[in-house]
Design a protein around this motif. Structure first.
Motif, mmCIF file in Angstrom:
data_model
loop_
_atom_site.group_PDB
_atom_site.id
_atom_site.type_symbol
_atom_site.label_atom_id
_atom_site.label_comp_id
_atom_site.label_asym_id
_atom_site.label_seq_id
_atom_site.Cartn_x
_atom_site.Cartn_y
_atom_site.Cartn_z
ATOM 1 N N THR B 90 3.266 0.375 2.101
ATOM 2 C CA THR B 90 3.018 1.438 3.081
ATOM 3 C C THR B 90 4.243 1.628 3.970
ATOM 4 N N GLY B 91 4.921 0.533 4.298
ATOM 5 C CA GLY B 91 6.139 0.636 5.090
ATOM 6 C C GLY B 91 7.206 1.429 4.351
ATOM 7 N N LEU B 92 7.335 1.150 3.059
ATOM 8 C CA LEU B 92 8.319 1.905 2.272
ATOM 9 C C LEU B 92 7.953 3.385 2.280
ATOM 10 N N ALA B 93 6.649 3.671 2.164
ATOM 11 C CA ALA B 93 6.209 5.063 2.156
ATOM 12 C C ALA B 93 6.577 5.727 3.473
ATOM 13 N N ASN B 94 6.288 5.065 4.583
ATOM 14 C CA ASN B 94 6.579 5.652 5.882
ATOM 15 C C ASN B 94 8.057 5.897 6.077
ATOM 16 N N TYR B 95 8.853 4.917 5.687
ATOM 17 C CA TYR B 95 10.281 5.042 5.904
ATOM 18 C C TYR B 95 10.879 6.099 4.993
ATOM 19 N N LEU B 96 10.438 6.072 3.716
ATOM 20 C CA LEU B 96 11.167 6.851 2.714
ATOM 21 C C LEU B 96 10.617 8.250 2.459
ATOM 22 N N ILE B 97 9.293 8.406 2.463
ATOM 23 C CA ILE B 97 8.757 9.687 2.000
ATOM 24 C C ILE B 97 9.293 10.874 2.812
ATOM 25 N N PHE B 201 8.862 8.220 -6.663
ATOM 26 C CA PHE B 201 8.235 7.303 -5.703
ATOM 27 C C PHE B 201 7.188 8.042 -4.870
ATOM 28 N N VAL B 202 7.514 9.275 -4.490
ATOM 29 C CA VAL B 202 6.573 10.063 -3.688
ATOM 30 C C VAL B 202 5.320 10.350 -4.515
ATOM 31 N N TRP B 203 5.538 10.656 -5.775
ATOM 32 C CA TRP B 203 4.392 10.869 -6.675
ATOM 33 C C TRP B 203 3.530 9.615 -6.783
ATOM 34 N N SER B 204 4.201 8.478 -6.958
ATOM 35 C CA SER B 204 3.421 7.248 -7.143
ATOM 36 C C SER B 204 2.558 7.001 -5.911
ATOM 37 N N TRP B 205 3.101 7.327 -4.734
ATOM 38 C CA TRP B 205 2.319 7.102 -3.525
ATOM 39 C C TRP B 205 1.208 8.135 -3.367
ATOM 40 N N LEU B 206 1.446 9.336 -3.863
ATOM 41 C CA LEU B 206 0.395 10.350 -3.772
ATOM 42 C C LEU B 206 -0.843 9.882 -4.537
ATOM 43 N N ILE B 207 -0.617 9.390 -5.754
ATOM 44 C CA ILE B 207 -1.753 8.899 -6.551
ATOM 45 C C ILE B 207 -2.383 7.689 -5.872
ATOM 46 N N THR B 208 -1.524 6.797 -5.365
ATOM 47 C CA THR B 208 -2.039 5.600 -4.687
ATOM 48 C C THR B 208 -2.924 5.987 -3.505
ATOM 49 N N ALA B 209 -2.468 6.978 -2.738
ATOM 50 C CA ALA B 209 -3.226 7.378 -1.548
ATOM 51 C C ALA B 209 -4.589 7.938 -1.947
ATOM 52 N N PHE B 210 -4.611 8.745 -3.007
ATOM 53 C CA PHE B 210 -5.917 9.253 -3.473
ATOM 54 C C PHE B 210 -6.811 8.106 -3.931
ATOM 55 N N LEU B 211 -6.210 7.140 -4.625
ATOM 56 C CA LEU B 211 -7.005 5.995 -5.084
ATOM 57 C C LEU B 211 -7.600 5.246 -3.903
ATOM 58 N N LEU B 212 -6.769 5.028 -2.879
ATOM 59 C CA LEU B 212 -7.258 4.296 -1.703
ATOM 60 C C LEU B 212 -8.431 5.031 -1.068
ATOM 61 N N ILE B 213 -8.300 6.348 -0.963
ATOM 62 C CA ILE B 213 -9.384 7.114 -0.331
ATOM 63 C C ILE B 213 -10.638 7.062 -1.206
ATOM 64 N N ALA B 214 -10.441 6.968 -2.518
ATOM 65 C CA ALA B 214 -11.610 6.921 -3.398
ATOM 66 C C ALA B 214 -12.321 5.569 -3.337
ATOM 67 N N VAL B 215 -11.581 4.479 -3.235
ATOM 68 C CA VAL B 215 -12.244 3.188 -3.417
ATOM 69 C C VAL B 215 -12.393 2.334 -2.164
ATOM 70 N N PHE B 216 -11.513 2.484 -1.181
ATOM 71 C CA PHE B 216 -11.631 1.578 -0.041
ATOM 72 C C PHE B 216 -12.936 1.764 0.723
ATOM 73 N N PRO B 217 -13.413 3.019 0.885
ATOM 74 C CA PRO B 217 -14.705 3.164 1.582
ATOM 75 C C PRO B 217 -15.841 2.412 0.889
ATOM 76 N N VAL B 218 -15.772 2.302 -0.436
ATOM 77 C CA VAL B 218 -16.824 1.568 -1.141
ATOM 78 C C VAL B 218 -16.780 0.094 -0.731
ATOM 79 N N PHE B 219 -15.567 -0.425 -0.614
ATOM 80 C CA PHE B 219 -15.435 -1.832 -0.235
ATOM 81 C C PHE B 219 -15.908 -2.043 1.207
ATOM 82 N N ILE B 220 -15.544 -1.101 2.084
ATOM 83 C CA ILE B 220 -16.004 -1.228 3.473
ATOM 84 C C ILE B 220 -17.528 -1.210 3.497
ATOM 85 N N GLY B 221 -18.120 -0.308 2.710
ATOM 86 C CA GLY B 221 -19.583 -0.275 2.628
ATOM 87 C C GLY B 221 -20.127 -1.606 2.140
#
Ligand SMILES: [Cu+2]
Lengths: 404, 530
Positions: B90-97, B201-221
């Motif tokens: 996430t740090g790399l994303a913030n710095y670089l994107i 790299f920006v693409w890889s993070w775009l997919i990662t971000a969608f994945l996080l939004i799809a699955v992390f809420p399930v884990f929080i639940g």
């Protein structure tokens, strides 16, 4: 062993040889010899896998290394500019590795895997059933048709674990009462648990089955060679997880029948004992053994428990824990003003029989006999500095069982 | 691409001292915070690993009690996944994107600040039970393994509650940064930067971000359900009340499997950049890699139960999860193909980032190939929860993501600090890491198939020599990382030569058109990409 396996295995083993530590005779780096159809299937699949993945790895690695040695700036290699396949021929060539990979996935590996999955799931046509129950931290084996039932637990002496005695050859992989099975018979194993998840794993059988409380899972073995097979729990189940081994003794049919007869007389003798009144000394002596085997993992051999989790058994000792816990213990009559006291006998029997739901304190009704329970309670009430003088007889425990 | 360093002339200077870092909304500052935190936690998680390997060096209870051992392995897993690798990517994303797409900052700067500051709070929440235990309160940190399987996690001590709160905070943080990254990518790309021209790299993070939004809420639940089972009398995972312990596994792995790709994808993106730079050749198959990311992202949420082949699944379910898992090998193979094709007929040099990138390909390759073996549901009866599995996922997660973030660190360090790191030390670091890593984890494959289960503090004698070897390897691996720490500190203190703007001869991308170090506010005037 296939040549491929030897290829990767020997450097590892050779290197391991440099480190002189106690080792037992069995190979530390390969599957134990398979003795069931499923284990043989697994080993077969594993061998094919290994050959394929080592081949893929070496092929790709050689392309990779070739490129590293050829295409370097220091050798004056000029950089090309291509970024994708251009001609139809290139597209066709490039798709080849992916087609091969798909073929490996779904044909070379996928087809045998399909049959193996069906074979593993097929628990039909078994004449014998054994019920396996995991509980913290021991295995219970029951032969429903034969009226035999017992508990199997680690028998490695504490002193070997604490490094005070030299370790025996089966360190941590020996039990007081192994599971005994006949060879050449399809045996259905029904696996469940009393508390948390456990997993019954014997590598030589190729069987690993999670024991889930409240559910029966079934799997099967058909052992083709008499012998002793060892394994252990494979699902983290708390602090004793490393200490719940599995030992299976596979016997010929005749040997198995002899063993069954012997077990059945032993069980019958135990039932007879229940109606006898026992002396305090006999109860105490037996109670100490029962305590060591069943209670000391939590309440500790000293009877002092572990602060915050396992209450002491010794009266007069302080016990610090969350208020919900101490209040509950107080209600049952085992706690007053911050120290442990010895509660009423009836509660004591009830707790050991039925456990304390919602806490790690297990129910022992199905694991211990009336004699065991009477003995351990007598022991607890007259040891660790407790002097209640109470003697609990098997009879009382049997009556308490009936209450429910 | 036609652009130079474009300033508005009136630079806004950051406030100095701690206020700068606490209140910052600048993407570079926040990126640095994430990276410092993440690499710091990587050292903490690594020290826990050293404890584990010391305990396992010989078959005896050496330095940790079983209680402590279970806490150490659990914290090692949770910290490495959530507090080290994820914050670093996430740090790399913030710095670089923003610099890669020519934007002045992230789209939601204040959210960015919150997202970061939740992390230290979460890390403290996770480990505070250990401190409490030392002063006599409670019984220590979570000790259920990072997978937190019910019912063990229902009956375990209050450490689990702390972990639940920590996970909720970590999840909120990840969701905030994912939303921020998606909004930034969709709205702040500079003129001419179409989606398909976007750096990989920006693409890889775009997919990662969608994945996080799809699955992390399930884990929080799921962890909230666990909390309810523990304290509010619900029975989601309690069979006596009609629940099912296996439900936890489904929920956990629905999150947990994509999580592996959440760790992997951003580092795969960086890897492609590094390979292209040091091969002095344009990246091969930019579009193919984007499609592979999509395929991996979508497939990764459909294969979770391959972690549960021994839990008792029905035959059709087993077959489905086995075959769907095998399918993932195809898009991953596409990435491997593109990486090697990028190197092929390039003009390669082997600076430290390139070495780590090449190491990544080999080690992650071993992780991936052994993963194929684990996909076989019947052979998995033998591999599951054994050291074979431990070796597999360390090849996949250290060999991949951790090698990747170290490569990225060396690659961008000169850009960030304006100074070159010490190349000799970097090379030593690489070789010791790779050798130490293999001595640590290669024997574990053999331990696993010989029958050693994971998560045990003591073991049978037949496993002794390979464990000794593994521990010695781990000590080499662990101490090698000190070279890295020293090298980074040296560079931050400007001990090396000055870096040029482009840093590497073969580098391309908008971030390399800026000065080294880049100005505090970059691209206040949009660059144009053609
Ligand atoms: Cu267990």
């Amino acid at each position: 062993m296939t040549p491929f396996k030897r290829l990767i295995a020997w450097p590892v083993v050779a290197a391991a040889g440099f480190f002189p530590v106690p080792v037992s005779a069995s190979y530390p780096w390969n599957f134990p010899a398979p003795v069931t159809p499923i284990a043989r299937e697994t080993l077969h699949v594993h061998d094919i896998f290994l050959e394929i993945i080592v081949t893929i790895f070496l092929l790709v690695l050689s392309v990779f290394l070739y490129s590293i040695f050829r295409h370097r700036k220091s050798r004056g290699y000029p950089a090309a500019k291509f970024t994708k396949p251009r001609t139809p021929l290139q597209w066709a060539l490039i798709s080849i590795p992916f087609l091969i990979l798909t073929f490996i996935d779904y044909v070379i590996l996928g087809v045998p895997a399909y049959h193996a999955v069906l074979a593993l799931a097929n628990t039909h046509n078994s004449r014998m059933v054994v019920r396996i129950t995991g509980s913290q931290w021991k295995w219970q084996y029951a032969y429903p048709g034969l009226g035999i039932k017992y508990i199997s637990r680690l028998s490695t002496p504490e002193d070997q674990i604490d490094n005070e005695d030299p370790k025996g050859p089966h360190f941590l992989r020996q039990v007081n009462h192994p599971l005994v099975l006949p060879v050449n018979e399809k045996i259905r194993l029904l696996v469940t648990s009393d508390d948390v998840l456990h997993s019954w794993w014997v590598p030589a059988f190729g069987v690993k089955q999670t024991a889930v409380p409240g559910f029966l899972r079934s799997t099967w073995v058909n052992i083709d060679k008499p012998g002793v097979y060892r394994g252990q729990c494979a699902s983290l189940c708390g602090i004793g997880h490393a200490f719940m081994p599995i030992v299976v003794v596979a016997k010929s049919q005749a040997g198995f029948q002899r063993w069954v007869a012997k077990e059945q007389t032993a069980e019958a003798e135990q039932v007879a004992e229940t109606s006898v009144t026992m002396t305090k000394a006999a109860l105490l002596a037996h109670g100490q053994k029962v305590f060591q085997n069943n209670c000391s993992v939590c309440h500790q051999a000293t009877g002092l428990g572990i602060p915050g989790t396992f209450p002491p058994i010794a009266a007069g000792h302080p016990f610090q824990a969350a208020p919900q816990m101490t209040q509950a213990i107080q209600k049952r009559g085992f706690y007053k003003n911050g120290v442990i006291v010895i509660g009423p006998v009836a509660n004591h029997i009830r707790i050991v029989l039925h456990g304390i739901p919602g806490t790690p304190m297990p129910a022992f009704a199905s694991q211990l006999s009336d004699v065991d329970i009477a003995a351990v309670i007598t022991y607890e009430r007259n040891s660790f500095g407790n002097h209640t003088g109470d003697v609990v007889q098997p009879e009382e425990v049997r009556n308490a069982r009936q209450e429910h | 691409m036609s652009t130079g360093v474009l300033h508005t002339g009136h630079e806004v200077h950051p406030p100095s001292g701690w206020r700068r870092w606490l209140f910052t909304t600048n993407h570079k500052d926040i990126g640095i915070l994430y990276l410092v935190f993440g690499f710091g936690m990587l050292l903490v998680g690594g020290s826990l690993a050293m404890l584990i390997r010391t305990e396992l060096m010989r078959p005896t209870m050496a330095i940790l009690s079983p209680e402590a051992y279970n806490q150490v392995i659990t914290l090692h897993g949770l910290i490495m996944v959530f507090a080290a690798v994820m914050p670093i990517t996430t740090g790399l994303a913030n710095y670089l994107i923003p610099m890669m797409i020519g934007a002045p900052d992230m789209a939601l700067p204040r959210l960015n600040n919150w997202g970061f500051w939740l992390l230290p709070a979460a890390a403290v929440t996770l480990v505070i039970p250990i401190v409490l235990k030392l002063i006599g309160i409670g019984n220590g940190a979570i000790d259920t393994g990072w997978t937190m399987y019910a019912p063990l996690s229902v009956q375990a001590g209050p450490g689990v509650d702390f972990a639940i709160f920590a996970i909720i905070m970590l999840g909120m943080s990840s969701l905030m940064s994912s939303i921020n990254i998606i909004v930034t990518i969709f709205n702040l790309r500079t003129q001419g930067m179409t989606m398909m021209k976007m750096p990989i790299f920006v693409w890889s993070w775009l997919i990662t971000a969608f994945l996080l939004i799809a699955v992390f809420p399930v884990f929080i639940g799921a962890v909230i359900m666990l909390f309810a089972d523990r304290h509010l009398g619900t029975n989601f995972f309690n069979p006596a009340g009609g629940g099912d312990p296996i439900l936890w596994q489904h929920l956990f792995w629905f999150f947990g499997h994509p999580e592996v790709y959440i760790l992997f994808l951003p580092t795969a993106g960086i890897l492609s950049h590094i390979l292209a730079t040091f091969s002095r050749k344009p990246m091969y198959g930019h579009r193919a890699q984007i499609y592979a990311y999509w395929a991996i992202g979508i497939m990764s949420v459909m294969v979770w139960a391959h972690h549960m082949f021994t839990s008792g699944l029905s035959v059709p379910v087993t077959l489905y999860f086995m075959y769907s898992t095998m399918a993932i090998s195809v898009p991953v193979a596409v990435l491997f193909f593109c990486w090697i094709a990028t190197m092929w007929r390039g003009s390669m040099t082997f600076e430290t980032p390139m070495l780590f990138a090449l190491g990544y390909i080999v080690l992650f390759g071993i992780g991936g190939l052994t993963g194929l073996a684990l996909a076989d549901a019947v052979a998995d009866q033998q591999y599951h929860n054994s050291y074979f599995l431990v070796a597999h996922f360390h090849y996949a997660l250290f060999g991949g993501p951790v090698m990747g973030i170290i490569a990225a660190a060396y690659y961008y360090l000169p850009k960030v600090t304006g100074y070159m790191y010490n190349e000799r030390l970097g090379k030593w670091h690489f070789w010791l890491t790779v050798i130490g890593f293999n001595i640590t984890f290669m024997p574990q494959f053999f331990l696993g198939i010989a029958g050693m289960p994971r998560r045990i503090p003591d073991y049978a004698l037949q496993f002794a020599s390979l464990n000794m070897m593994s521990s010695l390897g781990a000590f080499v691996l662990g101490s090698a990382q000190l070279l890295f720490v020293y090298n980074v500190i040296r560079t931050v203190r400007h001990a090396g030569a000055k870096a040029t703007d482009r840093v590497w001869e073969g580098a391309s991308g908008l971030e390399f058109t800026l000065s080294s170090p880049p100005p505090y506010h970059s691209f206040s005037v949009q660059p144009v990409v053609d």
